[in-house]
Write a protein that holds these residues in place. Structure first.
Motif, PDB file in Angstrom:
ATOM      1  N   HIS A 237     -12.413  -1.193   4.952  1.00 12.48           N
ATOM      2  CA  HIS A 237     -13.642  -0.522   3.718  1.00 12.48           C
ATOM      3  C   HIS A 237     -14.054  -2.533   3.429  1.00 12.48           C
ATOM      4  N   PRO A 238     -15.407  -2.363   3.477  1.00 16.19           N
ATOM      5  CA  PRO A 238     -15.592  -4.284   3.523  1.00 16.19           C
ATOM      6  C   PRO A 238     -16.232  -4.140   1.440  1.00 16.19           C
ATOM      7  N   ASP A 239     -16.046  -2.422   1.049  1.00 17.45           N
ATOM      8  CA  ASP A 239     -15.785  -3.081  -0.974  1.00 17.45           C
ATOM      9  C   ASP A 239     -13.966  -3.179  -1.324  1.00 17.45           C
ATOM     10  N   ASP A 240     -13.482  -2.713  -0.787  1.00 15.79           N
ATOM     11  CA  ASP A 240     -12.199  -2.899  -1.252  1.00 15.79           C
ATOM     12  C   ASP A 240     -11.383  -3.719  -0.550  1.00 15.79           C
ATOM     13  N   HIS A 241      -9.921  -3.721  -1.011  1.00 21.87           N
ATOM     14  CA  HIS A 241      -9.151  -5.155  -1.242  1.00 21.87           C
ATOM     15  C   HIS A 241      -8.173  -5.057  -0.374  1.00 21.87           C
ATOM     16  N   PRO A 242      -7.629  -5.828   0.045  1.00 24.43           N
ATOM     17  CA  PRO A 242      -6.242  -5.643   0.793  1.00 24.43           C
ATOM     18  C   PRO A 242      -5.179  -4.935  -0.467  1.00 24.43           C
ATOM     19  N   LEU A 243      -4.847  -4.546  -1.490  1.00 24.38           N
ATOM     20  CA  LEU A 243      -3.987  -4.280  -2.014  1.00 24.38           C
ATOM     21  C   LEU A 243      -4.751  -2.873  -2.009  1.00 24.38           C
ATOM     22  N   GLY A 244      -6.039  -2.272  -2.327  1.00 19.87           N
ATOM     23  CA  GLY A 244      -5.960  -1.289  -1.931  1.00 19.87           C
ATOM     24  C   GLY A 244      -6.049  -0.002  -0.968  1.00 19.87           C
ATOM     25  N   HIS A 245      -5.886  -1.291   0.451  1.00 20.86           N
ATOM     26  CA  HIS A 245      -5.390  -0.571   1.743  1.00 20.86           C
ATOM     27  C   HIS A 245      -4.500  -0.328   2.025  1.00 20.86           C
ATOM     28  N   MET A 246      -3.230  -1.023   1.463  1.00 19.06           N
ATOM     29  CA  MET A 246      -1.741  -0.531   0.943  1.00 19.06           C
ATOM     30  C   MET A 246      -1.460   0.379   0.758  1.00 19.06           C
ATOM     31  N   VAL A 247      -1.949   0.600  -0.510  1.00 19.44           N
ATOM     32  CA  VAL A 247      -2.012   1.665  -1.060  1.00 19.44           C
ATOM     33  C   VAL A 247      -2.011   2.601  -0.985  1.00 19.44           C
ATOM     34  N   ARG A 248      -3.324   2.992  -0.271  1.00 17.56           N
ATOM     35  CA  ARG A 248      -3.717   4.252   0.716  1.00 17.56           C
ATOM     36  C   ARG A 248      -3.227   4.417   1.649  1.00 17.56           C
ATOM     37  N   LEU A 249      -2.897   3.528   2.631  1.00 17.88           N
ATOM     38  CA  LEU A 249      -1.931   3.856   3.460  1.00 17.88           C
ATOM     39  C   LEU A 249      -0.683   4.286   3.157  1.00 17.88           C
ATOM     40  N   ALA A 250       0.138   3.894   2.370  1.00 21.88           N
ATOM     41  CA  ALA A 250       1.152   4.323   2.084  1.00 21.88           C
ATOM     42  C   ALA A 250       0.492   6.070   1.448  1.00 21.88           C
ATOM     43  N   ARG A 251      -0.391   5.973   0.240  1.00 18.45           N
ATOM     44  CA  ARG A 251      -0.657   7.228   0.280  1.00 18.45           C
ATOM     45  C   ARG A 251      -0.871   8.673   1.477  1.00 18.45           C
ATOM     46  N   GLU A 252      -1.567   8.415   2.142  1.00 16.96           N
ATOM     47  CA  GLU A 252      -1.810   8.258   3.507  1.00 16.96           C
ATOM     48  C   GLU A 252      -0.580   9.565   4.412  1.00 16.96           C
ATOM     49  N   LEU A 253       0.389   7.865   4.058  1.00 18.87           N
ATOM     50  CA  LEU A 253       2.015   8.877   5.302  1.00 18.87           C
ATOM     51  C   LEU A 253       2.788   8.873   4.052  1.00 18.87           C
ATOM     52  N   GLY A 254       2.635   9.658   3.280  1.00 25.17           N
ATOM     53  CA  GLY A 254       2.810   9.836   1.800  1.00 25.17           C
ATOM     54  C   GLY A 254       4.900   9.168   1.592  1.00 25.17           C
ATOM     55  N   VAL A 255       4.487   7.588   1.630  1.00 24.45           N
ATOM     56  CA  VAL A 255       5.946   6.940   1.344  1.00 24.45           C
ATOM     57  C   VAL A 255       5.148   6.436  -0.089  1.00 24.45           C
ATOM     58  N   ASP A 256       6.439   6.175  -0.940  1.00 23.86           N
ATOM     59  CA  ASP A 256       6.040   6.087  -2.187  1.00 23.86           C
ATOM     60  C   ASP A 256       6.405   4.589  -2.545  1.00 23.86           C
ATOM     61  N   ALA A 257       5.623   3.671  -2.440  1.00 22.84           N
ATOM     62  CA  ALA A 257       5.676   1.968  -2.672  1.00 22.84           C
ATOM     63  C   ALA A 257       5.288   1.793  -3.514  1.00 22.84           C
ATOM     64  N   ARG A 258       6.268   1.022  -4.606  1.00 25.25           N
ATOM     65  CA  ARG A 258       5.435  -0.035  -5.823  1.00 25.25           C
ATOM     66  C   ARG A 258       4.521  -0.637  -5.426  1.00 25.25           C
ATOM     67  N   GLU A 259       3.585  -0.967  -6.512  1.00 23.43           N
ATOM     68  CA  GLU A 259       2.725  -2.341  -6.358  1.00 23.43           C
ATOM     69  C   GLU A 259       3.468  -3.313  -6.473  1.00 23.43           C
ATOM     70  N   GLN A 260       4.541  -4.278  -6.470  1.00 22.18           N
ATOM     71  CA  GLN A 260       4.741  -4.822  -6.591  1.00 22.18           C
ATOM     72  C   GLN A 260       5.158  -5.531  -5.453  1.00 22.18           C
ATOM     73  N   ASP A 261       5.871  -4.467  -4.688  1.00 22.75           N
ATOM     74  CA  ASP A 261       6.494  -4.085  -3.227  1.00 22.75           C
ATOM     75  C   ASP A 261       5.277  -4.695  -2.246  1.00 22.75           C
ATOM     76  N   LEU A 262       4.250  -3.601  -1.978  1.00 27.55           N
ATOM     77  CA  LEU A 262       3.285  -3.975  -1.462  1.00 27.55           C
ATOM     78  C   LEU A 262       2.555  -5.248  -1.730  1.00 27.55           C
ATOM     79  N   ARG A 263       2.290  -5.617  -2.689  1.00 29.47           N
ATOM     80  CA  ARG A 263       2.255  -6.942  -3.504  1.00 29.47           C
ATOM     81  C   ARG A 263       2.883  -8.389  -2.408  1.00 29.47           C
ATOM     82  N   ASN A 264       4.151  -8.308  -2.696  1.00 31.93           N
ATOM     83  CA  ASN A 264       4.882  -9.453  -1.967  1.00 31.93           C
ATOM     84  C   ASN A 264       5.013  -8.861  -0.830  1.00 31.93           C
ATOM     85  N   PHE A 265       4.640  -7.976   0.136  1.00 34.42           N
ATOM     86  CA  PHE A 265       4.697  -7.215   1.367  1.00 34.42           C
ATOM     87  C   PHE A 265       3.392  -8.444   2.129  1.00 34.42           C
TER      88      PHE A 265
END
Length: 647
Positions: A394-422
């Protein structure tokens, strides 16, 4: 020649090249290398005249004709052959002159224009344009298709063909391999080796650079250094230089420390003040050697899969293809029966259009098999990198937004800081995690897609041309990560260095089948050249079969014209076969000499000789036999080629 003397180049306020000097001689084939953002494209902009030096002197012969690949996507309904043909700017200019002369009725100008067109190769220009198009992977049926009907990657291939069509003294190529399959890449290498002008190419494909370049220009921290040799030779020389520089730096630091220690100890003593002062002056005069600043290489790793089903999947008498526009099924592969086991490293080979991507897409579940059965192992988790994967970000979204959406689609509870670190482990640090994807480079987008795949912990990786936008450092990091990955890898790539580093077996997709390929990548390149020749012959035969009924009788030529054409054909054949015949004569002479030497050695070994002399004769006899075997194989290959040309 091209010369740069103390040239400085800026992009905005950033100095990319600072007082650099270099020379490029006519006919040299140069690889321009350096990290992303180092200034390679900026130097290209200086060479093509879109940017001017901020300091120093730049010179390029004004009479040189330049060709380069246009970066914009062509939007035209012009037929592919005509589009590429227009790349020959000299022909286009001469045709315009002829049209003008015909409009004004100027007979002398018309005659001159026809003579100039003949000299410019107008008679065979369409054939040359079509040879370029076919060499870059298009089918015969696509030669007259409108440019707009092709996808973006294929239109960029047409832009490349158009640049190659243009007569030039200087050819600038910026990542020409990005949109090519391996068969088109092999063809391009062969074409560039025959190019007689000066070539400057930017590429992140080390084997491509090794094949086509003999000089390397390296941009690093504002400097431009020339190395004689291809990319592998450059790497070796660069490593030696860095080792020497670091050793010299350490010796100088030890000397500085010794001088400073003397100064600190004796500067207050009247008897030693003069000696201390002389050491102060020595320190001031000393030309400081810079330390080697080792930039951190990009590395990442695939997480351990949750499980490893074995077999991963099984294909049983499967047929693969896709629905055509009229609703009917278009079958590409049939009778596919293969098993994929845990831990396999499979490289998928095949000429363009033979069904590699269709096979991968079906295994990745984005397409269904037309028939047969695909059995997946329990717990199969697929990580799929598609050629067009960057387009689905998604060109208007950012990397963190992509990771948050991916976690939501897979039903995984992931903290934002963990996604940032990854994301930080993939070089998305600080504000970059909130940067719009649309403003990122192709390499950054590719790293984001890789990050999203890694985060899902797949046990089967399906990678379809994953390196198109990756620089050399990231390609090497990918190869290391794939070698350490505990799951299974299936890889389609034109990057031979990656295939060699990762894959230990190959599947060959071709002629509607999927089977094992027993050779190595060098054998595969020979197979591609043979397959390309077979397809050209097939297309020529089909074309003849279609056109034969349409003509009631071949057009008649007068005897004089026929003799001229026959003589022209004989001359062309002689020009093609003369180098081969010369080479065959040399091989025959060498084989005769080796045969005599071998006979003499064998006769000598029948005599009573000292042990040392027997060993020496045995070594020389083996060397003769090995060379004879190589030369005989070469003689057979060249004789076959000569026979085919004569036919």
């Amino acid at each position: 020649m091209i010369t740069l003397k103390n040239v400085t180049l800026r992009r905005g306020s950033k100095v990319l090249l600072d007082g650099v000097s270099a020379t490029i001689n006519p006919g040299e084939q140069v690889g321009l290398v350096g990290r992303n953002g180092a200034g390679k494209s900026t130097l290209f902009a200086l060479l093509n005249g879109t940017l001017h030096e901020d300091g120093g002197d730049f010179f390029m012969p004004p009479q040189w004709r330049m060709a380069q690949v246009a970066q914009h996507m062509p939007e035209t309904d012009e037929p592919a052959t005509d589009f590429v043909l227009d790349g020959d700017t000299r022909l286009s200019s001469l045709r315009n002159k002829l049209s003008k002369a015909e409009r004004t009725g100027d007979g002398m100008a018309i005659a001159q224009a026809h003579a100039d067109l003949q000299d410019a190769g107008a008679h065979d220009a369409p054939a040359r344009a079509q040879a370029l198009i076919l060499g870059l992977g298009f089918q015969v049926a696509e030669l007259d298709r409108p440019v707009n009907s092709f996808s973006g990657g294929w239109r960029m291939r047409l832009q490349l063909a158009r640049a190659l069509m243009c007569p030039s003294d200087l050819l600038l190529l910026d990542e020409p391999t990005n949109h090519l399959d391996l068969d088109a890449l092999v063809w391009l290498e062969a074409w560039l080796k025959r190019y007689e002008g000066t070539l400057i190419v930017i590429s992140h494909d080390r084997e491509f650079l090794d094949a086509v370049t003999g000089v390397t220009l390296h941009i690093d921290n504002g400097t431009l250094t020339r190395y004689g040799g291809n990319y592998s030779q450059f790497e070796e020389l660069r490593a030696q230089q860095l080792t020497l520089q670091q050793a010299s730096f350490e010796r100088q630091q030890a000397k500085i420390a010794h001088l400073q220690k003397f100064i600190d100890r004796f500067k207050a003593k009247a008897t030693k003040a003069r000696q201390a002062q002389s050491r102060v002056k020595a320190l001031e005069r000393m030309e400081k050697i810079a330390p080697v600043l080792a930039s951190a290489e990009f590395t990442f790793e695939f997480q351990e899969p949750a499980n490893l089903p074995n077999p991963m999947l099984a294909l049983t008498d499967a047929a693969f293809g896709y629905p055509s526009e009229d609703g009917a099924e278009s079958t590409i592969l049939t009778g596919v029966s293969k098993t994929v086991l845990a831990g396999q490293r499979i490289g998928i080979l095949g000429a363009n259009g033979q069904g590699k991507s269709t096979l991968v897409k079906t295994i990745a579940r984005t397409m269904a098999p037309l028939s047969g059965k695909v059995t997946e192992g329990k717990g199969l988790a697929i990580g799929y990198f598609a050629q067009q994967e960057l387009d689905v970000l998604h060109p208007d979204d950012h990397p963190l937004g992509h990771m948050v959406r991916l976690a939501r689609e897979l039903g995984v509870d992931a903290r934002e800081q963990d996604l940032r670190n990854f994301l930080g482990s993939f070089n998305f640090s600080g504000d970059m995690v909130l940067q719009a994807v649309g403003s990122m480079s192709g390499g950054e987008k590719a790293r984001l897609v890789l990050a999203m795949i890694v985060w899902q912990r797949p046990n089967l990786l399906l990678l379809d041309e994953p390196t198109n936008h990756l620089d050399l450092a990231t390609r090497e990091a990918l190869a290391m990560a794939l070698n350490e990955f505990e799951g299974t890898v299936m890889l389609v790539s034109h990057d031979r260095a990656l295939l060699r580093a990762v894959c230990d077996e190959f599947w060959l997709v071709g002629r509607g089948q999927v089977g094992p390929f027993d050779g190595d990548l060098d054998d595969y390149q020979r197979y591609l050249l043979e397959e390309s020749k077979r397809l050209r012959e097939q297309a020529r035969t089909a074309s003849s079969a279609v056109s034969a009924p349409a003509a009631a009788a071949p057009p008649q030529r007068d005897a004089r014209e026929q003799r001229r054409l026959d003589a022209q054909a004989r001359q062309l054949l002689a020009e093609k076969t003369r180098p081969l015949k010369r080479e065959l004569d040399k091989i025959d002479q060498r084989l005769a000499a080796l045969g005599q030497e071998k006979a003499a050695l064998e006769e000598r070994l029948m005599q009573a000789l000292p042990a040392a002399e027997i060993a020496d004769c045995g070594r020389r006899l083996k060397a003769c036999a090995d060379e004879i075997e190589v030369l005989e194989e070469k003689w057979l290959d060249m004789s076959t080629t000569l026979e085919e040309l004569s036919r």
